[in-house]
Design an enzyme around this catalytic site. Structure first.
Site, mmCIF file in Angstrom:
data_model
loop_
_atom_site.group_PDB
_atom_site.id
_atom_site.type_symbol
_atom_site.label_atom_id
_atom_site.label_comp_id
_atom_site.label_asym_id
_atom_site.label_seq_id
_atom_site.Cartn_x
_atom_site.Cartn_y
_atom_site.Cartn_z
ATOM 1 N N ASN A 217 -0.217 -2.166 -0.868
ATOM 2 C CA ASN A 217 -0.493 -0.850 -2.108
ATOM 3 C C ASN A 217 0.956 -1.648 -2.777
ATOM 4 O O ASN A 217 1.612 -2.293 -2.937
ATOM 5 C CB ASN A 217 -0.660 0.142 -0.940
ATOM 6 C CG ASN A 217 0.862 0.756 -0.606
ATOM 7 O OD1 ASN A 217 2.072 0.825 -0.761
ATOM 8 N ND2 ASN A 217 0.546 0.931 0.859
ATOM 9 N N ASP A 314 -0.780 5.917 13.129
ATOM 10 C CA ASP A 314 -0.768 6.946 11.925
ATOM 11 C C ASP A 314 0.885 7.663 12.543
ATOM 12 O O ASP A 314 1.283 8.157 12.873
ATOM 13 C CB ASP A 314 -1.392 8.251 11.891
ATOM 14 C CG ASP A 314 -0.743 9.436 10.647
ATOM 15 O OD1 ASP A 314 0.072 9.849 10.229
ATOM 16 O OD2 ASP A 314 -1.620 9.521 9.935
HETATM 17 O O1 C5P Z 1 -3.255 10.907 5.254
HETATM 18 P P1 C5P Z 1 -1.867 10.625 4.263
HETATM 19 O O2 C5P Z 1 -2.004 8.712 4.443
HETATM 20 O O3 C5P Z 1 -2.741 10.991 2.657
HETATM 21 O O4 C5P Z 1 -0.724 11.039 4.422
HETATM 22 C C1 C5P Z 1 0.653 10.673 4.013
HETATM 23 C C2 C5P Z 1 1.406 10.543 5.172
HETATM 24 O O5 C5P Z 1 1.138 10.517 6.412
HETATM 25 C C3 C5P Z 1 2.762 10.092 4.347
HETATM 26 O O6 C5P Z 1 4.049 11.161 4.688
HETATM 27 C C4 C5P Z 1 3.198 8.956 5.112
HETATM 28 O O7 C5P Z 1 4.420 8.912 5.090
HETATM 29 C C5 C5P Z 1 1.985 9.021 6.375
HETATM 30 N N1 C5P Z 1 1.522 8.614 6.769
HETATM 31 C C6 C5P Z 1 2.392 7.799 8.360
HETATM 32 N N2 C5P Z 1 1.107 6.389 8.529
HETATM 33 C C7 C5P Z 1 -0.130 6.321 8.766
HETATM 34 C C8 C5P Z 1 -0.368 7.018 7.178
HETATM 35 C C9 C5P Z 1 0.260 7.647 7.022
HETATM 36 O O8 C5P Z 1 3.194 7.919 8.575
HETATM 37 N N3 C5P Z 1 -0.840 5.331 9.269
#
Ligand code: C5P
Length: 413
Positions: A217, A314
């Site tokens: 990305n 996550d």
């Molecule tokens: O769900 P989303 O991607 O929008 O969430 C963003 C937050 O979650 C950010 O703090 C990002 O660093 C974290 N994140 C993470 N691992 C993932 C997806 C998002 O730590 N697989």
């Protein structure tokens, strides 16, 4: 209006570019806010704006020739920079940036920039191809590593008829960056976060499709790296787990470079225990469910391969829900394109983290890959709306909020 510029002395170096006309408005606005502005015009700058117009607006002599200074002996070049609280270069041309990065002192402007011990803020402005050229990007990295502050450039139509990044930041944005500099707490050696262990994720992740291809990305890592720098400057013991970026390792930070989300999680777990975790990385939500050890071949006539995606761990949710070694403060980021605060409040609950820094990344904001950010800090106690700030200033403000959190906690204990 903010008081941050009251009685501040700005030395403004105007380089030679079409954007030089904007420096007239910049001078006027700086003086309106109570700052004094002394201007150095490079010889190329003087082709775009006249010493008369600059001098009339600044209300001071305009300096341009290195040798004039020794003639009159009224003020030497060392005094010129010593007398200033901040040096601002606007527009900073590709040529000026290259000279600064190389440490050249071939005229008054570059001599001052080399002789100064003051903070320097530059507002680059140039043709998009010159900005994107590897040499300019290399110089930019060098300047950032040297501690030079950068504002802009913005993306848009250019005087040369092209479109892209290279337009100088608007005077209002340059003023915001200058104000952020002055309102930033000068820690000058004080280390208020000494003893605090911080873990930060930054940058994108690369998820392999085969040994040569990957899903990625557009995250630059600028915000996460700036947070690592700010916390380290305040004395925290910082581990930065970074996906692939073009950024230099921040000084005084323990950097672990990773490629994939799974590697990022493993590196984070290895960095525990930590007092605070800040997940600023743009972790890929999915990875390709293949383990191709050889490059996938394009066979004539064969159908395009179907990629099956599976969910990545996550990291933010995992760290937030740890039963053992959970950092006492877990901070997530929420990049949203609409209903920014509403979605971020929901995300805070869903992920189980303590704070969320929410930012609007709709394409017109230029946040992704850009220098500026407008954020809202959402905590258990409410919401703070921060003004448009350079990412560096967002990082410093977040670092101060973290400091306030730990001070409050200590006071309660
Ligand atoms: O769900 P989303 O991607 O929008 O969430 C963003 C937050 O979650 C950010 O703090 C990002 O660093 C974290 N994140 C993470 N691992 C993932 C997806 C998002 O730590 N697989």
């Amino acid at each position: 209006m903010s008081e941050a510029l009251q009685n501040r002395r700005i030395l403004l170096i105007v380089g030679g570019g079409i954007a030089a006309y904007k420096c007239l408005e910049l001078i006027r606005r700086l003086r309106d806010r109570g700052a004094s502005v002394r201007v150095v015009l490079t010889s190329a700058g003087a082709e775009f704006v006249t010493p008369l117009s600059v001098g009339t607006l600044s209300g001071d002599k305009v300096y341009s020739d290195l040798f004039d200074l020794t003639d009159t002996a009224a003020i030497g070049h060392i005094e010129l920079s010593r007398d200033a609280d901040l040096l601002v270069v606007a527009p900073a041309t590709a040529d000026l940036m290259a000279k600064m990065a190389a440490g050249l002192a071939s005229d008054l402007a570059t001599t001052l920039l080399l002789a100064t011990d003051k903070k320097v803020l530059i507002a680059p402005a140039m043709n998009v191809r010159m900005w994107e050229h590897r040499a300019t990007q290399r110089n930019l990295e060098q300047l950032m590593a040297d501690g030079i502050h950068i504002v802009g450039p913005n993306e848009g139509d250019m005087a040369c008829g092209e479109y892209g990044p290279g337009r100088m930041a608007e005077p209002a944005e340059i003023i915001a960056a200058i104000e952020a500099h002055f309102s930033e707490l000068e820690f000058s050696g004080a280390q208020p976060l000494k003893g605090i262990k911080a873990l930060i994720t930054s940058g994108p992740t690369h998820e392999p499709i085969d040994p040569v291809r990957y899903l990625a990305n557009r995250s630059s890592g600028k915000q996460g790296h700036a947070i690592a720098t700010a916390l380290a400057r305040m004395g925290a013991d910082v581990t930065l787990v970074s996906g692939p970026t073009n950024l230099a390792n921040p000084a005084g930070v323990n950097v672990k470079r990773v490629e994939t989300a799974r590697e990022m999680l493993t590196a984070c777990e290895a960095a525990l225990p930590a007092d605070v975790a800040i997940c600023a990385a743009a972790v890929a939500d999915w990875r390709v469910d293949v383990d191709a050890t050889q490059k996938i071949k394009k066979e004539p006539g064969a159908e395009a391969p179907a990629l099956k995606l599976v969910e990545n761990p996550d990291i933010l949710a995992t760290l937030s829900r740890l039963t053992k070694n959970r950092p006492s403060l877990v901070v997530g980021f929420a990049a949203e394109t609409e209903k920014v605060v509403e979605h971020a409040v929901a995300k805070r609950k869903r992920k189980g983290c303590d704070w969320i820094v929410a930012n609007d990344v709709s394409p017109e904001t230029g946040v992704m890959g850009g220098e500026l950010n407008t954020v809202h800090l959402i905590t258990g106690e409410g919401q703070e709306d921060w003004p448009l700030l350079p990412k560096q200033a967002v990082a410093e403000r977040l670092a101060r909020s973290i400091l306030a959190h730990f001070e409050k906690k200590k006071a309660k204990a």
